[in-house]
Design a protein around this motif. Structure first.
Motif, PDB file in Angstrom:
ATOM      1  N   ALA A  25       1.080  -1.123  -0.065  1.00 38.92           N
ATOM      2  CA  ALA A  25       0.220   0.147   0.084  1.00 38.92           C
ATOM      3  C   ALA A  25       1.036   1.284   0.472  1.00 38.92           C
ATOM      4  N   TRP A  26       2.328   1.319   1.095  1.00 39.45           N
ATOM      5  CA  TRP A  26       3.141   2.292   1.022  1.00 39.45           C
ATOM      6  C   TRP A  26       3.414   2.203  -0.774  1.00 39.45           C
ATOM      7  N   ALA A  32       1.029   6.442  -7.057  1.00 35.27           N
ATOM      8  CA  ALA A  32      -0.093   6.979  -7.557  1.00 35.27           C
ATOM      9  C   ALA A  32      -0.320   8.780  -6.947  1.00 35.27           C
ATOM     10  N   VAL A  33       1.282   9.392  -6.537  1.00 39.31           N
ATOM     11  CA  VAL A  33       1.413  10.576  -5.937  1.00 39.31           C
ATOM     12  C   VAL A  33       1.970  11.438  -6.946  1.00 39.31           C
ATOM     13  N   HIS A  34       3.370  10.584  -6.851  1.00 42.37           N
ATOM     14  CA  HIS A  34       4.181  10.739  -7.825  1.00 42.37           C
ATOM     15  C   HIS A  34       4.742  10.891  -9.606  1.00 42.37           C
ATOM     16  N   ARG A  36       1.023  10.654 -11.077  1.00 37.16           N
ATOM     17  CA  ARG A  36      -0.072  10.533 -10.978  1.00 37.16           C
ATOM     18  C   ARG A  36       0.239  10.667 -12.808  1.00 37.16           C
ATOM     19  N   ASN A  40      -1.077   6.504 -12.885  1.00 38.28           N
ATOM     20  CA  ASN A  40      -2.329   6.915 -12.330  1.00 38.28           C
ATOM     21  C   ASN A  40      -3.750   8.375 -12.549  1.00 38.28           C
ATOM     22  N   THR A  46      -4.894   5.104  -6.782  1.00 34.49           N
ATOM     23  CA  THR A  46      -5.435   5.799  -5.936  1.00 34.49           C
ATOM     24  C   THR A  46      -6.705   4.770  -5.406  1.00 34.49           C
ATOM     25  N   HIS A  49      -5.093   2.099  -3.704  1.00 38.64           N
ATOM     26  CA  HIS A  49      -4.050   2.458  -2.346  1.00 38.64           C
ATOM     27  C   HIS A  49      -5.327   2.406  -1.382  1.00 38.64           C
ATOM     28  N   LYS A  50      -6.284   3.017  -1.387  1.00 38.71           N
ATOM     29  CA  LYS A  50      -7.197   3.095   0.042  1.00 38.71           C
ATOM     30  C   LYS A  50      -8.167   1.174  -0.083  1.00 38.71           C
ATOM     31  N   ALA A  53      -5.408  -0.621   1.684  1.00 40.09           N
ATOM     32  CA  ALA A  53      -5.068   0.267   3.302  1.00 40.09           C
ATOM     33  C   ALA A  53      -6.007   0.354   4.061  1.00 40.09           C
ATOM     34  N   LEU A 102      -1.528   6.249  10.869  1.00 40.34           N
ATOM     35  CA  LEU A 102      -1.458   6.311   9.514  1.00 40.34           C
ATOM     36  C   LEU A 102      -2.478   5.986   8.814  1.00 40.34           C
ATOM     37  N   SER A 110      -9.479  11.419   3.250  1.00 43.03           N
ATOM     38  CA  SER A 110     -10.801  11.140   2.004  1.00 43.03           C
ATOM     39  C   SER A 110     -12.360  11.397   3.194  1.00 43.03           C
ATOM     40  N   HIS A 143      -1.266  13.267   6.156  1.00 42.81           N
ATOM     41  CA  HIS A 143      -1.338  11.924   5.901  1.00 42.81           C
ATOM     42  C   HIS A 143       0.975  11.692   5.164  1.00 42.81           C
TER      43      HIS A 143
END
Ligand code: HEM
Ligand code: HEM
Length: 182
Positions: A25-26, A32-34, A36, A40, A46, A49-50, A53, A102, A110, A143
């Motif tokens: 998940a990390w 997902a963010v870096h 994108r 993604n 995303t 991940h959710k 996690a 976390l 969210s 987060h």
């Protein structure tokens, strides 16, 4: 019970299932963010991940219930008293920050963003708080910073386990492995 030399099979199973989900998940959250635009574009990562996690919230409740009723084995006697205390603090930081704070911070983020969380892709997690656009940047920052702090914590935890196994050559890693001493 507290004299046992290793962890129970249930404690080991819960450690490895939640540990693997946590690491994957990390990595997915980070990608997902870096990356994108490249990786993604539809926000599937995303969602993934959710979905992954958020299962930790349930696993951690099970894990803590098991831990409270089945105390951990004594620290290895080959470790100095101060190392034993450091390991204990490390384990409680992993529980408190990596496994509880976390996921809760992601849930909070969210919720303020009014975005759904599908636990394991199966059912909707109810929001922790009401949607609140004004809190979005704070929730995101919490987060992200807690996520990075925990990344370092977990790398330290894995490095310590490997040092015990390959340098100190003691039984610390073995007693957490399937079939290891119990
Ligand atoms: C209910 C649980 C969780 C929810 C709802 C959640 C939600 C999110 C969201 C929405 C993002 C941004 C993704 C994007 O913008 O595309 C994110 C990023 C991230 N999450 Fe989570 N998360 C949760 C749990 C976790 C856990 C348990 C970890 C650690 C394993 C984690 C680590 C990360 C990391 C490292 C990032 C990227 C941060 C950055 O570098 O900007 N999250 N999370
Ligand atoms: C390759 C990955 C990992 C390895 C090799 C590993 C190894 C270990 C070992 C050997 C122990 C037992 C230490 C002892 O007996 O004193 C342990 C305990 C623990 N690990 Fe991990 N671990 C990994 C991943 C993780 C992850 C990702 C988390 C959580 C984010 C985690 C959380 C914990 C916790 C909370 C304990 C204490 C268990 C207790 O006493 O109740 N581990 N780990």
């Amino acid at each position: 019970m507290s004299q046992a030399r290793g962890y129970t099979s249930a404690a080991k199973g819960l450690h490895w299932i939640s540990g693997i989900i946590w690491i994957v998940a990390w990595i997915i959250g980070f990608v997902a963010v870096h990356w994108r635009d490249e990786m993604n574009p539809t926000h599937f990562l995303t969602f993934l991940h959710k979905a992954m996690a958020s299962t930790l919230i349930l696993l951690v409740i099970l894990r803590l219930a098991w831990r409270v009723t089945h105390p951990a084995p004594r620290m290895a006697e080959t470790m100095s008293r101060s190392m034993q205390q450091a390991a204990l603090v490390g384990h409680w930081l992993l529980y408190g920050i990596a496994l509880i704070a976390l996921p809760v911070s992601g849930w909070y983020w969210s919720s303020v963003a009014d975005k759904p969380i599908m636990v394991a892709g199966l059912f909707l997690l109810p929001p922790l708080v009401d949607a609140d656009e004004g809190m979005y940047p704070t929730a995101k920052a919490i987060h992200t910073y807690v996520g990075w702090f925990c990344g370092v914590l977990v790398v330290g935890h894995i490095a310590a386990a490997l040092k015990h196994h390959f340098i100190d050559r003691d039984a610390v890693l073995k007693r957490m492995l399937p079939g290891g001493s119990h």
